[in-house]
Structures are given as structure tokens and as C-alpha cells.
Design a protein around this motif. Sequence first.
Motif, PDB file in Angstrom:
ATOM      1  N   GLY A 410       0.829  -1.195   0.000  1.00 48.23           N
ATOM      2  CA  GLY A 410       0.000   0.000   0.000  1.00 48.23           C
ATOM      3  C   GLY A 410       0.866   1.249   0.000  1.00 48.23           C
ATOM      4  N   GLY A 411       0.273   2.367  -0.396  1.00 45.62           N
ATOM      5  CA  GLY A 411       0.993   3.629  -0.487  1.00 45.62           C
ATOM      6  C   GLY A 411       1.197   4.257   0.883  1.00 45.62           C
ATOM      7  N   ASP A 472       7.719  -0.747  -0.151  1.00 50.82           N
ATOM      8  CA  ASP A 472       9.165  -1.017  -0.069  1.00 50.82           C
ATOM      9  C   ASP A 472       9.905   0.259   0.356  1.00 50.82           C
ATOM     10  N   ILE A 473      11.112   0.063   0.892  1.00 52.42           N
ATOM     11  CA  ILE A 473      11.969   1.193   1.262  1.00 52.42           C
ATOM     12  C   ILE A 473      13.216   1.154   0.396  1.00 52.42           C
ATOM     13  N   LEU A 474      13.539   2.295  -0.250  1.00 56.18           N
ATOM     14  CA  LEU A 474      14.786   2.398  -0.997  1.00 56.18           C
ATOM     15  C   LEU A 474      15.729   3.303  -0.226  1.00 56.18           C
ATOM     16  N   GLU A 475      16.970   2.856  -0.123  1.00 58.59           N
ATOM     17  CA  GLU A 475      17.983   3.660   0.566  1.00 58.59           C
ATOM     18  C   GLU A 475      19.010   4.105  -0.450  1.00 58.59           C
ATOM     19  N   LEU A 476      19.330   5.412  -0.460  1.00 56.73           N
ATOM     20  CA  LEU A 476      20.447   5.919  -1.259  1.00 56.73           C
ATOM     21  C   LEU A 476      21.530   6.296  -0.262  1.00 56.73           C
ATOM     22  N   TYR A 477      22.760   5.822  -0.504  1.00 61.25           N
ATOM     23  CA  TYR A 477      23.781   6.131   0.497  1.00 61.25           C
ATOM     24  C   TYR A 477      25.162   6.354  -0.107  1.00 61.25           C
ATOM     25  N   ASP A 488       5.713   4.690  -3.226  1.00 61.68           N
ATOM     26  CA  ASP A 488       4.274   4.892  -3.359  1.00 61.68           C
ATOM     27  C   ASP A 488       3.978   4.826  -4.854  1.00 61.68           C
ATOM     28  N   LYS A 489       2.703   4.615  -5.202  1.00 57.29           N
ATOM     29  CA  LYS A 489       2.348   4.581  -6.618  1.00 57.29           C
ATOM     30  C   LYS A 489       2.732   5.888  -7.310  1.00 57.29           C
ATOM     31  N   SER A 490       2.641   6.997  -6.564  1.00 56.78           N
ATOM     32  CA  SER A 490       2.829   8.294  -7.202  1.00 56.78           C
ATOM     33  C   SER A 490       4.249   8.834  -7.037  1.00 56.78           C
ATOM     34  N   GLY A 491       5.130   8.090  -6.392  1.00 58.34           N
ATOM     35  CA  GLY A 491       6.487   8.587  -6.258  1.00 58.34           C
ATOM     36  C   GLY A 491       7.191   8.021  -5.038  1.00 58.34           C
ATOM     37  N   PHE A 492       8.245   8.735  -4.588  1.00 59.45           N
ATOM     38  CA  PHE A 492       9.075   8.242  -3.491  1.00 59.45           C
ATOM     39  C   PHE A 492       9.079   9.276  -2.370  1.00 59.45           C
TER      40      PHE A 492
END
Length: 510
Positions: A410-411, A472-477, A488-492
Motif C-alpha cells: 500500500g501507499g 518497499d523502502i529504498l535507501e540511497l547512500y 508509493d504509486k505516485s512517487g518516493f
Amino acid sequence: MSQPEDFPFQIEDIVQMLNLNIRRRMTNGVYVDCPFCGDNRGKMNVDYIKNVWRCNYCGECGGMLSLYAKLNGVNNSIAYRQICNAISNGYDISEHQIKKSKKDLKKVPQALLADNRVIHNTFSKLLTMLTLSEKHRNHLKEKRGLSDEQIKYLGYKSTPPFYNGRLLVDHLIANGCTVEGVPGFYKRNGKWTINFTSNTSGILLPVRGIDGLIHGFQIRLDMPIKNKNDVSDKEGTKYIWLSSSGKYMGTSSGSPVHFVGNPFSRTVYVTEGILKSDIAHCLMNRTFIAIPGANNTAKLDLLFAILAQNGTQLIIEAHDMDKYRNEQIEKGASKIFLISKKYGMECRRLIWNPNYKGIDDWQLALRQKQNMKKGENTNINVQQSSNQVKQCYRIYQLALDTGTVDFAFGGIKMLHKAGYEQPPADLYQLVYDGVLSCDNGDEKNKRLKQIFEKYQDELPDEYLGRSISPSDILELYDEEKREYYYVDKSGFYPVKFLPMLAKALNQSRK
Ligand SMILES: [Zn+2]
């Protein structure tokens, strides 16, 4: 315990006493919001004649005492005493009202369900008299991916204008068809007619048994039935049965189970929804069973017994992906598992790219992707390696092998609705740690999008997760900082996340 007829009250008194929210009134009873699972679409049927109740969503059911008893956590004899007490303490069961409604109820005789072959014969003839409108055909082809041949094979038609009902029925009878005891037909002013109304227009979907005979129809409504008081964002009821239950000499649909494919198939898929199973059957060329609701598994017992005899070895549960956040669907799935086991068949759960809710949506998306690829082959990808940099990233996904999670797939809104300000890291596991090549000038959002698209459907061997999807969780490091984004469906959405709470890289691919 004495028989319900001897009780000083009826099940409708208990409905009143418990203040259940009545959504629809039928001749034989009511549909109410289920106090057990909290469903607010009126999925619980209370039968005023038989004094029984059943929720078609969560599967809870019982007699009139148990309705009170289960809700109040007491046994039936205590329930009986408490109800009698409530009545003697002034709870008004309005004697005349019961008598009146009882009399009304008994005035409406129902026809006995006709023989399978008779029903099939009448329904087949009815189909030959109907057409499929251009609007419906376009929907099935463009939105659902069916071909003209497939539509013909499935036998879909549009419901006729409601004022044609009687004419159609006259024609059926003139052709030697029996209509008494066939779901949908009833008598009005002494003449047979069929229960098509202006509110039930839509696509008529034949429901077939493993014997290939048509047992009933579901209608995919053009205008979903939405309750005026319903504040939730639910779409309303999209599918109804063709039924004449409660009408004079009417017959209930009986909610039959649908079967499409090979009755001797080694593997059989089970999902919820007639149209969905038909589409998935056409796209995947596999055998499908559709049950009327994820928890409506009662009729599977007989069907599984036949399949086991026919040589079926594997049942695959293919309910919508929201099964991972819905306990009721989960409950239904475990029933499918148990019935399979009872007949010595193996049962597995199918999971797919969670960006697609239903198995049909997913299969259709896969096909569209393949078609796009065919067209792309002439495009040679020229790498502009002007200013490439490396971006390190990690992917965290919900660990779902231990149960459901309220906001799975879910978003961000659903996360908040589930009561979390920030994603609870302890429910997650790290599934990937990698490096992306991208342009130095690329914004964060573009990088996140690239990562998202890299893990859809065709997953690299070293990747241990599912297709990236909402929740889901995306990590940039890099060496200096770590940033976390909720998909989310509409973005991050930037979020706070405590990776040390998440489970370590899981070696078993889910
Ligand atoms: Zn329920």
C-alpha cells in the motif's frame, strides 16, 4: 435447547437489539454490516425465515443465539437468558411487527432449484437471444486483453434492456425451455419474467461447473452499487448474481463455483471472481476455479474431491496480492490449503509482482511489456558516458512469510492509516545492496525511478526480493549520509528508517 419456533424472540429481534447496520432488505431477511470482521458493505446475510446468519466475507456463521453469544463472548444458554432478560426489562420486541413480517415472508413461495441440465438448457437458449454491445466488447478487448474469439468462447453477452424481460421469457417458454426453478426467473401478475432491471445492466458472465454446464450468471455492473452513507474509498459492489430469490416463485443463484479449463488438468488454480479467472485462463492457458469470495470455500470440497479423482495433483492459490494485508483472505486461503490436503493434493501459493493486484492484471501487464519489447528491438541503446557516477543503494521489503501486514503493497496513505508515522523497520528485511551507474546531474527522483524499473518482473539471479512495489523502502547512500524513501504509486517519499532493526539479507528467495 428448544427449537427457534418456541423462542419468545426471533433473529430479527437480535439484529435490532445488537443494533446491526442494515444495508439491504430482502423478502427473506436482511444484509447487515458484519460485526465480526468489521466489513461495512453489508456482506452478512441474516435469514429471517431460517433464523440463521452468515458473513460472506469472513465466513462467520451460526444460528440466532450464537449471533448474540459470539459477539458477547458467552455460551448459548447464557445468551438465551440475557436476551430474555433484556426483553423482560423493557426491550420492545414489538409483537405485532414480528407477526406481520412473518406473515409477509411466508406469503412468498420460492421455486425449487431445477435440475442442472434444465438450467443449462434455459440459460444457453437465453444467451443465443442476447448480443454483446460495442461498449462492452471494447472494454473486454482494450481493458482486459481478450480477443473476439475468446469472448465468443466464454459466451459473454450484455444484459437486455429490462423492459424486454417478459418478451424474452415468452420466447424461451415457446421454445420448450423450463423457467421454473431457474435462478433469475419469477412470476409477476401470473406471468413468468426475469429479474433484469435498469440497475442491473452490465456484462452477463456465464458461470460453468466442471461438467461444462452453465449453472448461473454473474453480472458485471455498468454502475457499481455504492452505498450513499459509505464514506470509505471502496469502489462499491461491481458484481452481482442473476437471482430471483425472495420474489414470487423465484430461485436463488446458490453462488455456484466457476470452472474454466481442463477437468483433468494436473494443476488447477483457484482465485476469486469469474471474469478474473476467465481472463487469466485465456492469457496463461491454465485451468482455473473461481470462488465467489475469498472466504466462500464451502463448495470447493465437492469439486476438489472430483479433481483428485481426475488426477489433479497440485492446487495453486492465486488470490489477489492484498492477501498479504487482509486476514480474511488469509483465512480463506488456509481453508483451500486444508481442503487440498484432505484429498491428497499439494497446495501452493502464487505470488507475483505486487504492483499488480490480480493475477489477470499481472498477466496482462506482462503481455503488454512483451509486445512493447518486440517493437523496441530496432532502437540501439547509445550510452552517453559523459559524466557517469556510482550511486549506492539498498532495498528493504516487508517480511511476509510470518503473516499479514496492514499496509503491505500500500501507499504512504495506507501506512499512515495503519497507524505508523514512519515505516516500522522491524517488519522489513534487507533484500539487496547494489550500485547504480547514473549521470552526475541526475536528480534523486530519477535515480530512484531507475532502481524501481530495474527490478520489475525479470529479476536478476543475485537479487533476493520481489519486484519493487509500494511499501518497499529504498535507501540511497554514500560515505557521508543515508537517505530513505517509501515507495508509493505516485512517487518516493522521504522517510525515517532504522536499518539496524530490519532483518538481515535473507538467503531464501521468497
Ligand atoms: Zn464478516
